[in-house]
Scaffold this motif. Structure first.
Motif, short mmCIF file in Angstrom:
data_model
loop_
_atom_site.label_atom_id
_atom_site.label_comp_id
_atom_site.label_asym_id
_atom_site.label_seq_id
_atom_site.Cartn_x
_atom_site.Cartn_y
_atom_site.Cartn_z
N GLN A 76 0.82 -1.22 0.00
CA GLN A 76 0.00 0.00 0.00
C GLN A 76 0.85 1.27 0.00
OE1 GLN A 76 -3.71 0.43 2.07
NE2 GLN A 76 -3.47 -1.58 3.03
N LEU A 77 1.96 1.24 0.76
CA LEU A 77 2.83 2.42 0.81
C LEU A 77 3.43 2.69 -0.58
CD1 LEU A 77 4.08 4.66 2.52
CD2 LEU A 77 5.95 3.08 3.11
N GLU A 78 3.80 1.63 -1.29
CA GLU A 78 4.35 1.79 -2.64
C GLU A 78 3.32 2.43 -3.58
OE1 GLU A 78 5.63 -2.30 -3.26
OE2 GLU A 78 7.72 -1.59 -3.39
N GLN A 79 2.07 2.04 -3.43
CA GLN A 79 1.03 2.63 -4.28
C GLN A 79 0.83 4.11 -3.99
OE1 GLN A 79 -2.38 0.00 -3.76
NE2 GLN A 79 -1.82 -1.13 -5.61
N ILE A 80 0.87 4.46 -2.71
CA ILE A 80 0.73 5.87 -2.31
C ILE A 80 1.93 6.66 -2.81
CG2 ILE A 80 0.62 7.45 -0.32
CD1 ILE A 80 -0.87 5.13 1.18
N ALA A 81 3.12 6.06 -2.72
CA ALA A 81 4.34 6.73 -3.18
C ALA A 81 4.29 6.99 -4.68
CB ALA A 81 5.57 5.89 -2.82
N SER A 82 3.80 6.04 -5.45
CA SER A 82 3.78 6.32 -6.90
C SER A 82 2.65 7.28 -7.27
CB SER A 82 3.77 5.04 -7.74
OG SER A 82 2.63 4.30 -7.48
N LYS A 83 1.54 7.21 -6.54
CA LYS A 83 0.46 8.17 -6.76
C LYS A 83 0.93 9.61 -6.55
CE LYS A 83 -3.81 9.51 -4.27
NZ LYS A 83 -4.63 9.08 -3.12
N HIS A 84 1.72 9.85 -5.49
CA HIS A 84 2.15 11.22 -5.15
C HIS A 84 3.58 11.54 -5.59
CE1 HIS A 84 -1.39 12.11 -2.74
NE2 HIS A 84 -1.22 11.00 -2.05
N ASN A 85 4.27 10.56 -6.21
CA ASN A 85 5.64 10.79 -6.67
C ASN A 85 6.60 11.20 -5.54
OD1 ASN A 85 7.73 10.90 -8.57
ND2 ASN A 85 7.30 13.05 -9.10
N PHE A 86 6.67 10.36 -4.52
CA PHE A 86 7.74 10.52 -3.52
C PHE A 86 8.51 9.21 -3.36
CE2 PHE A 86 3.97 9.61 -0.69
CZ PHE A 86 4.45 8.47 -0.05
N LEU A 87 9.69 9.29 -2.74
CA LEU A 87 10.53 8.11 -2.55
C LEU A 87 10.43 7.60 -1.12
CD1 LEU A 87 13.71 9.20 -4.57
CD2 LEU A 87 11.77 7.82 -5.35
N ILE A 88 10.68 6.31 -0.94
CA ILE A 88 10.58 5.67 0.38
C ILE A 88 11.99 5.43 0.94
CG2 ILE A 88 9.69 3.71 1.69
CD1 ILE A 88 7.66 3.28 -0.64
N PHE A 89 12.20 5.93 2.13
CA PHE A 89 13.50 5.92 2.79
C PHE A 89 13.37 5.12 4.08
CE2 PHE A 89 16.39 9.35 5.10
CZ PHE A 89 17.15 8.35 5.68
N GLU A 90 13.97 3.94 4.14
CA GLU A 90 13.97 3.16 5.38
C GLU A 90 15.25 3.49 6.17
OE1 GLU A 90 12.25 1.49 7.50
OE2 GLU A 90 13.96 0.71 8.63
N ASP A 91 15.03 4.07 7.33
CA ASP A 91 16.13 4.59 8.15
C ASP A 91 16.68 3.48 9.05
OD1 ASP A 91 17.88 6.31 9.41
OD2 ASP A 91 16.32 7.46 10.45
N ARG A 92 17.21 2.42 8.45
CA ARG A 92 17.60 1.22 9.19
C ARG A 92 18.93 1.36 9.95
NH1 ARG A 92 19.69 -2.24 11.34
NH2 ARG A 92 19.41 -4.50 11.26
N LYS A 93 19.77 2.29 9.53
CA LYS A 93 21.09 2.48 10.15
C LYS A 93 21.86 1.17 10.29
CE LYS A 93 19.89 6.79 12.48
NZ LYS A 93 18.42 6.87 12.36
N PHE A 94 22.11 0.53 9.16
CA PHE A 94 22.93 -0.69 9.13
C PHE A 94 24.33 -0.35 9.63
CE2 PHE A 94 19.74 -1.25 5.80
CZ PHE A 94 19.30 -2.55 6.04
N ALA A 95 24.94 -1.29 10.37
CA ALA A 95 26.26 -0.97 10.95
C ALA A 95 27.18 -2.18 11.08
CB ALA A 95 26.07 -0.32 12.32
N ASP A 96 26.80 -3.34 10.57
CA ASP A 96 27.58 -4.56 10.82
C ASP A 96 28.57 -4.84 9.67
OD1 ASP A 96 28.28 -7.15 11.95
OD2 ASP A 96 26.33 -7.11 12.95
N ILE A 97 29.15 -6.01 9.66
CA ILE A 97 30.06 -6.40 8.57
C ILE A 97 29.25 -6.64 7.29
CG2 ILE A 97 31.78 -7.40 10.12
CD1 ILE A 97 30.68 -10.22 9.18
N GLY A 98 29.92 -6.58 6.16
CA GLY A 98 29.25 -6.71 4.86
C GLY A 98 28.33 -7.91 4.77
N ASN A 99 28.82 -9.08 5.17
CA ASN A 99 28.05 -10.31 5.02
C ASN A 99 26.76 -10.28 5.85
OD1 ASN A 99 27.91 -13.13 4.01
ND2 ASN A 99 27.94 -13.58 6.20
N THR A 100 26.81 -9.68 7.02
CA THR A 100 25.63 -9.62 7.88
C THR A 100 24.62 -8.60 7.37
OG1 THR A 100 26.88 -10.35 9.79
CG2 THR A 100 24.83 -9.18 10.25
N VAL A 101 25.11 -7.43 6.96
CA VAL A 101 24.15 -6.43 6.47
C VAL A 101 23.46 -6.87 5.19
CG1 VAL A 101 25.25 -4.47 7.60
CG2 VAL A 101 25.84 -4.99 5.23
#
Ligand code: BMP
Length: 259
Positions: A76-101
């Motif tokens: 549903q969020l993707e549909q709203i984003a394309s309707k209004h032309n905005f991008l979705i930003f997940e603020d996950r703050k990944f911080a581990d080693i490459g393989n884990t992230v």
């Protein structure tokens, strides 16, 4: 004085596809407002997204705080984003080693790589963290945002650490779309989008270390590009009209720095 380029010009200089897309959306919709929707029920997030979607360039999520998260929420969020032309930003703050992230990005409950246009990364583990994202973003063109500075009191992302994050971005400018920061530093080149949280008109901070500045201060005085506003909008009794106020203030600051 610094010479500022327009967002249209920056779109052409961008080295990551999502950075280019974002600069173009900002120019087209005339908005450099991102909203942090830190609400904990999926319907609340979706309702706010639909009501303010026309005013924003980016909607920032913390999907791991949503009590009733499911795949339908993302759909549903993707549909709203394309309707209004905005991008979705997940603020996950990944911080581990490459393989884990890599697993944290692609797998688990959230499958973030499938729907997020951009995600945040801490550089404490060193530049190889970026390799954990490469396979996936090669296909989607998603952008990484490096935390170069933070808004909170006593942040350790300062000084030489900040310089190293900028360097990490420059060395990986295909994958990195920009920085989370509080100011534009000389070394931050124009291909990057500079996004700034810790924005509110009527508060200096909260009881848990958050510190606030105004849209005008960060965009005009400090030279960053996108303001990220959370509680200043979603806790207001009239979120839509409040969003318009933030949008107008941030856009006026952008226009005035061009002259
Ligand atoms: P608020 O405007 O309600 O204080 O929310 C700010 C948002 O930005 C939160 O989602 C927080 O996780 C995020 N954030 C921040 O406040 N400071 C930073 O330096 C980096 C962030 O991602």
């Amino acid at each position: 004085a610094k010479k500022y380029l327009t967002y249209e010009e920056r779109a052409k200089l961008a080295t990551n596809p999502t950075a280019s897309k974002l600069f173009n959306i900002m120019a087209t919709k005339k908005t450099n407002l991102a909203v942090a929707v830190d609400l904990t029920r999926k319907q609340e997030v979706l309702n706010l997204a639909d009501s303010i979607g026309s005013e924003i360039c980016v909607l920032k999520t913390h999907v791991d705080i949503i009590d009733d998260y499911d795949q339908d929420f993302v759909h549903q969020l993707e549909q709203i984003a394309s309707k209004h032309n905005f991008l979705i930003f997940e603020d996950r703050k990944f911080a581990d080693i490459g393989n884990t992230v890599k697993y944290q990005f692609e797998s688990g409950v959230y499958h973030i790589s499938k729907w997020a246009h951009m995600v945040t990364i801490h550089g404490v583990a060193g530049p190889a963290i970026i390799d954990g994202f490469r396979d996936s973003i090669k296909q989607t063109g998603a952008g990484l945002l490096l935390l170069a500075q933070m808004s909170s009191k006593g942040s350790l992302c300062v000084g030489e650490y900040t310089n190293q994050m900028i360097e990490m971005g420059k060395q990986n400018s295909d994958a990195v779309m920009g920085f989370i920061c509080q100011e534009r530093l000389e070394s931050m080149s124009d291909n990057f989008v500079l996004m700034t949280p810790g924005i509110q008109f009527n508060s200096k901070g909260d009881s848990m270390g958050q510190q606030y500045n105004t849209p005008d201060y960060v965009v005009k005085e400090k030279g960053t590009d996108v303001i990220i506003v959370g509680r200043g909008i979603y806790q207001n009794s009239e979120p839509k009209s409040e969003a318009i106020k933030y949008k107008q203030a941030a856009w006026a600051a952008y226009e005035s720095r061009l002259n």
